[in-house]
Write a protein that holds these residues in place. Structure first.
Motif, short mmCIF file in Angstrom:
data_model
loop_
_atom_site.label_atom_id
_atom_site.label_comp_id
_atom_site.label_asym_id
_atom_site.label_seq_id
_atom_site.Cartn_x
_atom_site.Cartn_y
_atom_site.Cartn_z
N THR A 21 0.87 -6.80 5.36
CA THR A 21 0.08 -5.63 5.77
C THR A 21 0.69 -5.05 7.04
OG1 THR A 21 -1.92 -6.68 4.89
CG2 THR A 21 -2.22 -4.79 6.37
N VAL A 22 0.84 -3.73 7.06
CA VAL A 22 1.40 -3.05 8.22
C VAL A 22 0.38 -2.06 8.77
CG1 VAL A 22 3.16 -1.44 9.06
CG2 VAL A 22 3.79 -3.26 7.47
N ILE A 23 0.17 -2.09 10.08
CA ILE A 23 -0.58 -1.05 10.78
C ILE A 23 0.40 -0.36 11.71
CG2 ILE A 23 -2.50 -0.52 12.33
CD1 ILE A 23 -3.77 -3.18 11.44
N VAL A 24 0.53 0.94 11.57
CA VAL A 24 1.49 1.68 12.38
C VAL A 24 0.79 2.84 13.07
CG1 VAL A 24 2.24 3.02 10.37
CG2 VAL A 24 3.69 2.92 12.38
N SER A 25 0.97 2.92 14.37
CA SER A 25 0.48 4.06 15.14
C SER A 25 1.62 5.05 15.30
CB SER A 25 -0.01 3.59 16.51
OG SER A 25 -0.24 4.69 17.37
N SER A 26 1.36 6.32 15.00
CA SER A 26 2.42 7.32 15.07
C SER A 26 1.84 8.70 15.32
CB SER A 26 3.24 7.33 13.78
OG SER A 26 4.25 8.32 13.83
N HIS A 27 2.62 9.55 16.00
CA HIS A 27 2.24 10.95 16.20
C HIS A 27 2.83 11.83 15.10
CE1 HIS A 27 1.66 9.53 20.42
NE2 HIS A 27 0.65 10.36 20.34
N VAL A 28 3.70 11.28 14.27
CA VAL A 28 4.40 12.08 13.26
C VAL A 28 3.59 12.07 11.97
CG1 VAL A 28 6.57 12.47 12.06
CG2 VAL A 28 6.58 11.42 14.35
N MET A 29 2.84 13.16 11.74
CA MET A 29 1.94 13.20 10.59
C MET A 29 2.68 13.14 9.26
SD MET A 29 -1.04 13.25 11.84
CE MET A 29 -1.38 13.17 13.59
N ASP A 30 3.81 13.83 9.16
CA ASP A 30 4.56 13.83 7.91
C ASP A 30 5.03 12.43 7.56
OD1 ASP A 30 5.98 15.26 5.69
OD2 ASP A 30 7.74 14.49 6.75
N LEU A 31 5.46 11.70 8.58
CA LEU A 31 5.91 10.31 8.37
C LEU A 31 4.76 9.46 7.85
CD1 LEU A 31 8.31 8.27 8.93
CD2 LEU A 31 7.10 7.76 11.05
N VAL A 32 3.60 9.56 8.48
CA VAL A 32 2.43 8.78 8.06
C VAL A 32 2.02 9.16 6.64
CG1 VAL A 32 -0.02 8.36 8.50
CG2 VAL A 32 1.61 8.41 10.40
N GLN A 33 2.03 10.45 6.33
CA GLN A 33 1.63 10.91 5.00
C GLN A 33 2.56 10.39 3.92
OE1 GLN A 33 -0.07 14.94 4.41
NE2 GLN A 33 1.68 15.31 3.10
N ARG A 34 3.86 10.32 4.22
CA ARG A 34 4.83 9.85 3.24
C ARG A 34 4.88 8.33 3.13
NH1 ARG A 34 9.67 10.44 4.64
NH2 ARG A 34 9.48 11.39 6.70
N MET A 35 4.61 7.64 4.22
CA MET A 35 4.83 6.21 4.29
C MET A 35 3.56 5.38 4.03
SD MET A 35 6.85 4.30 7.38
CE MET A 35 5.60 4.77 8.58
#
Length: 276
Positions: A212-226
């Motif tokens: 399980t991965v929890i990732v904090s990010s400001h890049v919305m496109d990255l989060v949406q794709r990943m």
């Protein structure tokens, strides 16, 4: 607002995770209930609840100062909460810190490393600190440095690494013991596109195998794709949480984020910025 944040009561402890993880009936990898933190007069995290399914790739998004890093720090045992409880695979993080931390690999924001060690020495130390035998550590260090394109810099002191290299060596240290839960705060910041793609492949393979991965990010496109799940945090509150498709609906994740968080500035006043 009162001093005691909402939802400060603790829930019944989740059942321990079975030996075979990632099954459809597996308990959540992370359970947060009533988690809250105040710094002076500022409420940084306001009694949040969150369930992160086992085997998910979970994105945590929010504006600067939203409470993301504070929430992750409390969830991983790095910062003691004022209220609330956290369980990792059924283990209470604050009642059984050592047992819980064995289950996690953590890449915190603004990570401080033993930078007078070489990259190879740092990751080796991380493995030995986890109680692993030297032969296994040596094999895994070699694999991690190769896949993260750090093999040629294995003998370089970490203090001489670039920001992107430092991020990658910290990730290697978080992965060395093959944890069941990875918590990564801005893992792609300062990382070049090729390395970022390699890291995404590593994380996708890890999730596919039951991690399980929890990732904090400001890049919305990255989060949406990943990511397959996402939570939007602002002002210390969870504004929305669920699968990416459920949260964004018919909109892009970025547009939904702006709608939830608000604060978009009007630019009509910058008439002097026009070039024609």
């Amino acid at each position: 607002m009162t001093d005691a944040p909402k939802n400060s009561a603790s829930p019944p402890r989740p059942a321990p995770l079975p030996a075979a993880t990632g099954g459809i009936d597996a308990p959540p990898a992370l359970v947060i209930r009533g988690l809250a933190k105040r710094f002076g007069g500022k409420i940084a995290v306001n009694g949040i609840d969150l369930d992160v399914p086992s085997g998910s790739f979970y994105g945590l998004v929010g504006p600067n100062g939203a409470g993301k890093t504070t929430s992750l720090s409390m969830a991983t045992g790095l910062l003691r909460p004022d209220y609330g409880s956290v369980w990792v695979h059924g283990v209470n993080v604050w009642d059984h810190q050592l047992q819980a931390k064995k289950l996690m690999g953590i890449l915190p924001d603004g990570v401080r490393l033993f930078d007078r060690l070489s990259g190879e020495q740092l990751v080796t130390y991380a493995g030995l600190l986890r109680g692993m035998d030297r032969e296994t550590v040596a094999e895994r260090v070699k694999d991690l440095l190769a896949v993260l394109d750090l093999a040629k810099d294995a003998g370089t002191l970490v203090v001489d690494y670039s920001a992107g290299m430092t991020k990658k060596i910290a990730l290697a240290s978080a992965l060395i013991h093959a944890p069941r839960l990875l918590v990564l705060d801005e893992p792609f910041e300062s990382v070049d596109p090729i390395s970022a793609a390699n890291i995404r492949d590593i994380l996708q393979g890890y999730v596919s195998s039951g991690g399980t991965v929890i990732v904090s990010s400001h890049v919305m496109d990255l989060v949406q794709r990943m990511c397959d799940h996402v939570a939007v945090i602002a002002g210390g509150n969870v504004l929305a949480a669920g699968t990416v498709d459920d949260v964004r609906g018919a909109m892009s994740l970025e547009d939904k984020f702006v709608e939830l968080v608000g604060g978009r500035n009007q630019t009509e006043g910058l008439t002097w910025l026009r070039t024609s």
